[in-house]
Design an enzyme around this catalytic site. Structure first.
Site, PDB file in Angstrom:
ATOM      1  N   ASP A  66     -50.750 -35.028  27.307  1.00 46.79           N
ATOM      2  CA  ASP A  66     -51.771 -35.133  26.890  1.00 46.79           C
ATOM      3  C   ASP A  66     -52.240 -36.619  27.507  1.00 46.79           C
ATOM      4  O   ASP A  66     -51.574 -37.624  27.754  1.00 46.79           O
ATOM      5  CB  ASP A  66     -51.208 -35.256  25.588  1.00 46.79           C
ATOM      6  CG  ASP A  66     -51.625 -34.243  24.681  1.00 46.79           C
ATOM      7  OD1 ASP A  66     -51.162 -33.231  24.808  1.00 46.79           O
ATOM      8  OD2 ASP A  66     -51.166 -34.372  23.341  1.00 46.79           O
ATOM      9  N   LYS A  67     -53.284 -36.557  28.034  1.00 46.78           N
ATOM     10  CA  LYS A  67     -54.503 -37.905  27.922  1.00 46.78           C
ATOM     11  C   LYS A  67     -53.872 -39.249  27.677  1.00 46.78           C
ATOM     12  O   LYS A  67     -53.354 -39.999  28.136  1.00 46.78           O
ATOM     13  CB  LYS A  67     -55.902 -37.457  28.318  1.00 46.78           C
ATOM     14  CG  LYS A  67     -56.252 -38.972  29.073  1.00 46.78           C
ATOM     15  CD  LYS A  67     -58.340 -38.673  28.622  1.00 46.78           C
ATOM     16  CE  LYS A  67     -59.041 -38.952  29.132  1.00 46.78           C
ATOM     17  NZ  LYS A  67     -60.272 -39.270  28.935  1.00 46.78           N
TER      18      LYS A  67
END
Length: 262
Positions: A66-67
Site C-alpha cells: 500500500d502507498k
C-alpha cells in the site's frame, strides 16, 4: 482528514536492499505508490519509474505494498522472473513479517482468521456475487506503552507494538484485520481512528501509517537459494520507538539493512 498518506518527501534515490542479475529489492518509503493508480491521479512519482531510472533498466513488480506502507518491495528484472516471484506470493511460499503500532493493549499473541471481501482501487466490493475470501494473520506482542493523555474515552491512551505475519495476501489485509479485532493501526486514514492519528501527527511528530514490511524470506526464483531480506525502519518510525522505549523490542535482524542466504 485522519492522517496523511504522504508524510515525508520521497527521496531521490531509493534504498536498494538486494540486487543480482534477476531480482532487486528496495526499502519502499511510506507515501510512495508502487505504480500508477486511478485513486491517486495527482501522483507523478512511482516506485517502478524511480527504480527504473535509478538502475537504468526496466523493473517488474512481483507484488504490491500500500502507498502508506513502507518496507521490503521485490521486483523482477524480467517479466518472466517477476511472474515466478508473483507465483511464489500466490502459493504462499514466502514468509512475510511486518511491524505495526496499534491502538490498545493486545494479548501476547493471536491468530486472526477472518475472511475479507475484495478491495479495489475505488471501493470495497459489496454484492451478492462478491464472496469473502479466506484471510489469516498471526501476530505477536513486542511492546506496550501508555500515555497519560485523554484522546478518546479514557484518561490514559494505550498502544501496542506488534509483529505481524500475513498467511494470505488479501489487499489491505493487515489494516482490515487489526480493525476487525478493535486494534486499528495508528496513522491509518481509511481504517483507523482519527483522534489517535492526529495526536501522533501533531504531538509525536509521526504523520505516517505505522506499518512496515520488515522482512521477507523466500526461495530465489532462478538459483533456488533461500533469501532473507530485512528493511530498516525510517527516521520517523524509529523516533517513535525511541520515545516509547521500544528501541530494543524489535528482533535484532530487523533493525538494519541485511540480506542472508540461508
Amino acid at each position: 482528514m485522519q492522517s496523511s498518506d504522504t508524510p515525508t518527501a520521497i527521496p531521490e534515490t531509493l534504498e536498494v536492499l538486494y540486487q543480482d542479475e534477476h531480482i532487486i529489492a528496495i526499502n519502499k518509503p511510506s507515501g510512495l505508490l508502487v505504480h500508477r493508480s486511478p485513486i491517486d491521479r495527482h501522483e507523478t512519482r512511482f516506485a517502478i519509474q524511480l527504480l527504473r531510472d535509478q538502475i537504468g533498466q526496466y523493473v517488474y513488480p512481483a507484488h504490491r505494498l500500500d502507498k502508506p506502507t513502507s518496507g521490503v518491495l521485490l521486483f523482477g528484472l524480467s517479466a518472466q522472473v517477476a511472474a515466478e516471484l508473483g507465483q511464489t506470493f500466490s502459493n504462499h511460499n514466502i514468509k512475510k513479517s511486518y511491524i505495526a503500532v496499534v491502538r490498545g493493549y493486545c494479548p501476547s499473541h493471536g491468530h486472526i482468521d477472518h475472511p475479507l471481501t475484495e478491495v479495489t482501487d475505488q471501493r470495497i466490493v459489496k454484492s451478492q456475487t462478491a464472496a469473502a475470501q479466506t484471510a489469516v494473520t498471526d501476530f505477536q506482542l513486542l511492546g506496550q506503552h501508555q500515555l497519560d493523555v485523554e484522546i478518546e474515552t479514557y484518561p490514559q491512551s494505550r498502544y501496542s507494538l506488534l509483529a505481524l505475519q500475513p498467511l494470505t495476501g488479501r489487499r489491505h489485509q493487515l489494516r482490515r484485520h487489526l480493525k476487525h479485532i478493535s486494534h486499528p493501526i495508528i496513522g491509518d486514514a481509511k481504517y483507523g481512528r482519527g483522534r489517535h492519528n492526529r495526536y501522533f501527527t501533531e504531538q509525536l511528530e509521526c504523520p505516517r501509517l505505522l506499518l512496515h514490511a520488515a522482512q521477507q524470506r523466500f526461495k530465489h526464483p532462478v538459483s533456488g537459494a533461500e533469501l532473507c531480506i530485512n528493511a530498516p525502519i525510517d527516521t520517523c518510525f524509529a523516533g517513535l520507538l525511541q520515545r516509547f522505549s521500544w528501541q530494543d523490542a524489535l528482533p535484532v535482524e530487523w533493525r538494519s539493512k541485511k540480506v542472508t542466504k540461508l
